[in-house]
Design a protein around this motif. Sequence first.
Motif, PDB file in Angstrom:
ATOM      1  N   ARG A   1      -5.979  -7.392   7.937  1.00 22.27           N
ATOM      2  CA  ARG A   1      -5.282  -7.086   6.694  1.00 22.27           C
ATOM      3  C   ARG A   1      -4.883  -5.625   6.707  1.00 22.27           C
ATOM      4  O   ARG A   1      -5.733  -4.740   6.788  1.00 22.27           O
ATOM      5  CB  ARG A   1      -6.144  -7.386   5.471  1.00 22.27           C
ATOM      6  CG  ARG A   1      -5.334  -7.260   4.174  1.00 22.27           C
ATOM      7  CD  ARG A   1      -6.139  -7.600   2.945  1.00 22.27           C
ATOM      8  NE  ARG A   1      -7.014  -6.503   2.533  1.00 22.27           N
ATOM      9  CZ  ARG A   1      -7.506  -6.363   1.298  1.00 22.27           C
ATOM     10  NH1 ARG A   1      -7.194  -7.253   0.360  1.00 22.27           N
ATOM     11  NH2 ARG A   1      -8.305  -5.362   1.019  1.00 22.27           N
TER      12      ARG A   1
ATOM     13  N   SER B   1      -3.083  -2.345   4.844  1.00 20.08           N
ATOM     14  CA  SER B   1      -2.893  -1.799   3.499  1.00 20.08           C
ATOM     15  C   SER B   1      -1.878  -0.671   3.547  1.00 20.08           C
ATOM     16  O   SER B   1      -1.824   0.085   4.524  1.00 20.08           O
ATOM     17  CB  SER B   1      -4.209  -1.252   2.946  1.00 20.08           C
ATOM     18  OG  SER B   1      -5.191  -2.247   2.836  1.00 20.08           O
TER      19      SER B   1
ATOM     20  N   TYR C   1      -0.409  -5.083   0.501  1.00 11.25           N
ATOM     21  CA  TYR C   1      -1.192  -5.596   1.617  1.00 11.25           C
ATOM     22  C   TYR C   1      -0.334  -6.505   2.497  1.00 11.25           C
ATOM     23  O   TYR C   1       0.619  -7.129   2.029  1.00 11.25           O
ATOM     24  CB  TYR C   1      -2.387  -6.398   1.113  1.00 11.25           C
ATOM     25  CG  TYR C   1      -3.298  -5.626   0.199  1.00 11.25           C
ATOM     26  CD1 TYR C   1      -3.220  -5.771  -1.189  1.00 11.25           C
ATOM     27  CD2 TYR C   1      -4.239  -4.739   0.709  1.00 11.25           C
ATOM     28  CE1 TYR C   1      -4.043  -5.055  -2.030  1.00 11.25           C
ATOM     29  CE2 TYR C   1      -5.073  -4.021  -0.126  1.00 11.25           C
ATOM     30  CZ  TYR C   1      -4.971  -4.181  -1.496  1.00 11.25           C
ATOM     31  OH  TYR C   1      -5.793  -3.468  -2.331  1.00 11.25           O
TER      32      TYR C   1
END
Length: 114
Positions: free
Chosen positions: A18, A20, A78
């Motif tokens: 993930r 950011s 994200y």
Amino acid sequence: VQLQASGGGLVQAGGSLRLSCVASRSILGIYGITWHRQSPEKQREWVATISGSGVTNYRDSVKGRFTISRDISKSTVYLQMNSLKPEDTAVYSCKLEDYTGNYWGQGTQVTVSS
């Protein structure tokens, strides 16, 4: 406007990461935030967009595997990347677009091993 991208790393094929992208200003009222990627073999390519109204779009090769989302309270966007493939290996960067212009963050390296 400054953007800070993070979350990259080394992962095996089929794994997840993930990313950011934190903005130094509110992401309300902007045109959108996009993720791009660039590898040594390819020109920079667009990956996904989330518009100011929350509409999302993806390049065909990542549809169904990547999800772009946002947390307005944290001025953060994200990019959830699942089922990663070696061809996803690249430096991923985010870009914020608003009426004052386009702003890029530094990239974060994603490496997917086979």
